[in-house]
Structures are given as C-alpha cells and as structure tokens.
Design an enzyme around this catalytic site. Sequence first.
Site, PDB file in Angstrom:
ATOM      1  N   ASP A 186      39.194 -77.610  22.890  1.00 30.65           N
ATOM      2  CA  ASP A 186      38.372 -76.405  23.063  1.00 30.65           C
ATOM      3  C   ASP A 186      37.728 -76.443  24.448  1.00 30.65           C
ATOM      4  O   ASP A 186      37.202 -77.480  24.871  1.00 30.65           O
ATOM      5  CB  ASP A 186      37.297 -76.393  21.958  1.00 30.65           C
ATOM      6  CG  ASP A 186      36.510 -75.101  21.937  1.00 30.65           C
ATOM      7  OD1 ASP A 186      36.802 -74.259  21.070  1.00 30.65           O
ATOM      8  OD2 ASP A 186      35.619 -74.936  22.790  1.00 30.65           O
ATOM      9  N   GLU A 230      39.843 -69.648  22.717  1.00 30.30           N
ATOM     10  CA  GLU A 230      39.834 -70.688  23.752  1.00 30.30           C
ATOM     11  C   GLU A 230      40.074 -72.046  23.125  1.00 30.30           C
ATOM     12  O   GLU A 230      39.574 -73.059  23.586  1.00 30.30           O
ATOM     13  CB  GLU A 230      38.529 -70.660  24.545  1.00 30.30           C
ATOM     14  CG  GLU A 230      37.323 -70.121  23.812  1.00 30.30           C
ATOM     15  CD  GLU A 230      36.619 -71.163  22.938  1.00 30.30           C
ATOM     16  OE1 GLU A 230      36.818 -71.112  21.710  1.00 30.30           O
ATOM     17  OE2 GLU A 230      35.874 -71.981  23.499  1.00 30.30           O
TER      18      GLU A 230
HETATM   19  N1  GTP Z   1      39.011 -64.376  28.943  1.00 34.14           N
HETATM   20  C1  GTP Z   1      39.214 -64.568  27.636  1.00 34.14           C
HETATM   21  N2  GTP Z   1      38.206 -65.037  26.886  1.00 34.14           N
HETATM   22  C2  GTP Z   1      38.426 -65.250  25.579  1.00 34.14           C
HETATM   23  C3  GTP Z   1      39.678 -64.995  24.998  1.00 34.14           C
HETATM   24  N3  GTP Z   1      39.590 -65.317  23.667  1.00 34.14           N
HETATM   25  C4  GTP Z   1      38.316 -65.754  23.444  1.00 34.14           C
HETATM   26  N4  GTP Z   1      37.607 -65.720  24.588  1.00 34.14           N
HETATM   27  C5  GTP Z   1      36.209 -66.079  24.814  1.00 34.14           C
HETATM   28  O1  GTP Z   1      35.941 -67.430  24.541  1.00 34.14           O
HETATM   29  C6  GTP Z   1      34.520 -67.572  24.373  1.00 34.14           C
HETATM   30  C7  GTP Z   1      34.240 -68.589  23.318  1.00 34.14           C
HETATM   31  O2  GTP Z   1      32.884 -68.802  23.264  1.00 34.14           O
HETATM   32  P1  GTP Z   1      32.179 -69.912  22.375  1.00 34.14           P
HETATM   33  O3  GTP Z   1      32.937 -70.049  21.082  1.00 34.14           O
HETATM   34  O4  GTP Z   1      30.745 -69.633  22.312  1.00 34.14           O
HETATM   35  O5  GTP Z   1      32.465 -71.261  23.127  1.00 34.14           O
HETATM   36  P2  GTP Z   1      31.871 -71.896  24.459  1.00 34.14           P
HETATM   37  O6  GTP Z   1      31.054 -70.962  25.273  1.00 34.14           O
HETATM   38  O7  GTP Z   1      33.058 -72.510  25.153  1.00 34.14           O
HETATM   39  O8  GTP Z   1      30.940 -73.017  23.868  1.00 34.14           O
HETATM   40  P3  GTP Z   1      31.313 -74.537  23.640  1.00 34.14           P
HETATM   41  O9  GTP Z   1      32.666 -74.559  22.999  1.00 34.14           O
HETATM   42  O10 GTP Z   1      30.255 -75.084  22.748  1.00 34.14           O
HETATM   43  O11 GTP Z   1      31.326 -75.181  24.972  1.00 34.14           O
HETATM   44  C8  GTP Z   1      33.975 -66.187  24.054  1.00 34.14           C
HETATM   45  O12 GTP Z   1      33.234 -65.714  25.142  1.00 34.14           O
HETATM   46  C9  GTP Z   1      35.262 -65.351  23.888  1.00 34.14           C
HETATM   47  O13 GTP Z   1      35.082 -64.008  24.315  1.00 34.14           O
HETATM   48  C10 GTP Z   1      40.710 -64.461  25.823  1.00 34.14           C
HETATM   49  O14 GTP Z   1      41.838 -64.207  25.401  1.00 34.14           O
HETATM   50  N5  GTP Z   1      40.440 -64.278  27.131  1.00 34.14           N
END
Ligand code: GTP
Length: 311
Positions: A186, A230
């Site tokens: 992740d 992600e």
């Molecule tokens: N650019 C982009 N962002 C994505 C995609 N799928 C998910 N995300 C983003 O991934 C982010 C995941 O956020 P969180 O689950 O809070 O994770 P994090 O900020 O990495 O927090 P930690 O894992 O604790 O470090 C969100 O802002 C989603 O919008 C995608 O296909 N493209």
Amino acid sequence: MRLDEAEQGEVLTPKREKPRLLVVDDQAVNVRLIYDLFQSEFSVFMATNGEMGLAKSREIMPDIILLDVVMDGLNGYDLCRQLKADETLKHIPVIFITGQFNEEDEVYGFKMGAVDFIHKPINPVITRARVMTHMQHKLQADILRNISMLDGLTNIANRRHFNAEIERMWRNCAREQQTLSLIIIDIDYFKQYNDHYGHLAGDSVLRKVAESVTAAIKRPQDLAARVGGEEFALLLPNTPEENLCAVLERLFTNIRVCDIAHDKSPLGKLSVSAGCSSVIPKNTEDTSTLYKRADTALYRAKQQGKNQYVF
Ligand SMILES: Nc1nc2c(ncn2[C@@H]2O[C@H](COP(=O)(O)OP(=O)(O)OP(=O)(O)O)[C@@H](O)[C@H]2O)c(=O)[nH]1
C-alpha cells in the site's frame, strides 16, 4: 522437412508469434494435408495418438486442435473429454476429423465439447473455412479475456484476475502441500500525494509503483496485481516465508530508485508499506485466512511508521 522425417510430436513450424494449430491424427496423409493448408499462417504441431495429443496440448497450449476420432489407445472423444475437464485447456476449440458422416456420432462429439466437424477425405476449401472461422473466434475471445483481467491504468492484473489466481494457486499448493505466500503493498500518504500534486500525478505514481511491484518478482508463476485504488498484491506459489525477504528487498529498492518526491510525507519521498503472510493451504480452509493475515501485517506496518514490511 518431409513429414516422414519428423519425429512424433515434433514442432513442424516453431515460430512462437503465430497462432498454434495442433493436429492429432494417426494418418500421416491427413497431417500432411493440414500442414500444407495452414503452415503459412499458423505454427502447426502434430501428435499421432491421443496420449501424445494431451501431452502436446499441455506443453504448447494450442489455439485450436484438429482431432481424429478413431485412434488406437485414447480416442478422439476421450481426449476431447479430458481437454474440456482441464481448467487450462478447456478454452481451446476442438474440431473433429471423422471418416464418415454419422448424425449420432456428431451429436455425441458436440456434447463432448467440440465446436465443429470435418469429414474425410479432407476437402481443403471446407477445412480452411471452418478452421479460420474458429481460430478467429478463439483469438478474439483471448483478447477479450485478457482485457477483462487487466487493470486499465497500470496494465497489470486486476482484482478479478487476482481473485481467480489466488483460488487456483490455493488449490494447487494444497494438493502439493507447498507454501503459498501473499504480499499486500500500500502506498504511504497517497491521499496527501493526490491532494498536493493532483490526480494525474497520482495516476502516474500508481503506474510507477505497478512497475516496481512487477519487477520485484522473477518467476513466471508469480503474479503482481492491483487489488485496490492504491493497493497492490504479489502472489507467490511454492514460496516459503524465508524466501520472501529477497522479493521484498527488491521491491523496496525499486521504489527507492524511482525517487519520487513527496513533500507531504515525513520522508520527503514516496514510500510503500507491505504486509506478508505464508501458509501451506488446507482444503478445509479458504483464501480469506491468507488475505486477512497479510492485511493485518500491513496494518501493523502502517502503525509502526510506514515504509517497512511486516510478517
Ligand atoms: N490518482 C489516483 N488516486 C487514487 C486512485 N485510486 C485510489 N486513489 C486514492 O488513494 C488514496 C488512498 O487514501 P488512504 O486510503 O487514506 O491512504 P493514504 O493516504 O495512503 O494513507 P496511508 O495508507 O495510511 O499512508 C485516496 O486519496 C484515493 O482517492 C486512482 O486510480 N488514481
């Protein structure tokens, strides 16, 4: 090469990039005819009995099989039944070659899973038309299947493919009593990355992480997939826990080498966290145990400060 010079089961035209046709027939004259008809478009392989036809199918994964009905040993119908019962071979279209038209036999052949019949003596025009039609369908179906298994953004396996593969690997490892390992990866502070640099930059990071994850595995039976926004996963069959460190070190090195600036992370660089689990699967359990354990380990990696892997 003259046909009578060819060893049984020998590759007649071994070019990998061409679609593959396997002809299983104990009469050299038919094999010769098929070879002459298709050798310019397809790689033509042959087998002269049913047992060899099955082994050859597993080895070369043909795109179409032309199968004689009457053969000593494993006959065409029995071979077709075995092909259709095999998860990895059942998508290959089978066309029967028969000596004479018999409605009952043809009905039986279709019930066995054949897509068509060709009658002897082989008529080149009819044979060509039928084989070309079924080959085209098969290749188009392959393209659709591949697209449906791929993640559109990163071009690696998607969640659907991952789900199918974890089930398949679980069953295989249970049968062979081998360890199946899973790593869930992740991206750290990815929400902040998106908020700060924008979604397009976020997408570009996802592609780079997908490349780093894929480059961490070296064996063809391993699978790299994007399993969430992600979140990525590596599935490693026949891989005990002690062998995971090498994969993880490669993964973390690959991410470091990407050297992606992340002003909103305490590190100043983009990083990932990973959770790992390994089990020798039991048929009485399901894959959720493996996934939950890796997910719990990932949670601990995040709790302990991110940019690390936890078992
Ligand atoms: N650019 C982009 N962002 C994505 C995609 N799928 C998910 N995300 C983003 O991934 C982010 C995941 O956020 P969180 O689950 O809070 O994770 P994090 O900020 O990495 O927090 P930690 O894992 O604790 O470090 C969100 O802002 C989603 O919008 C995608 O296909 N493209």
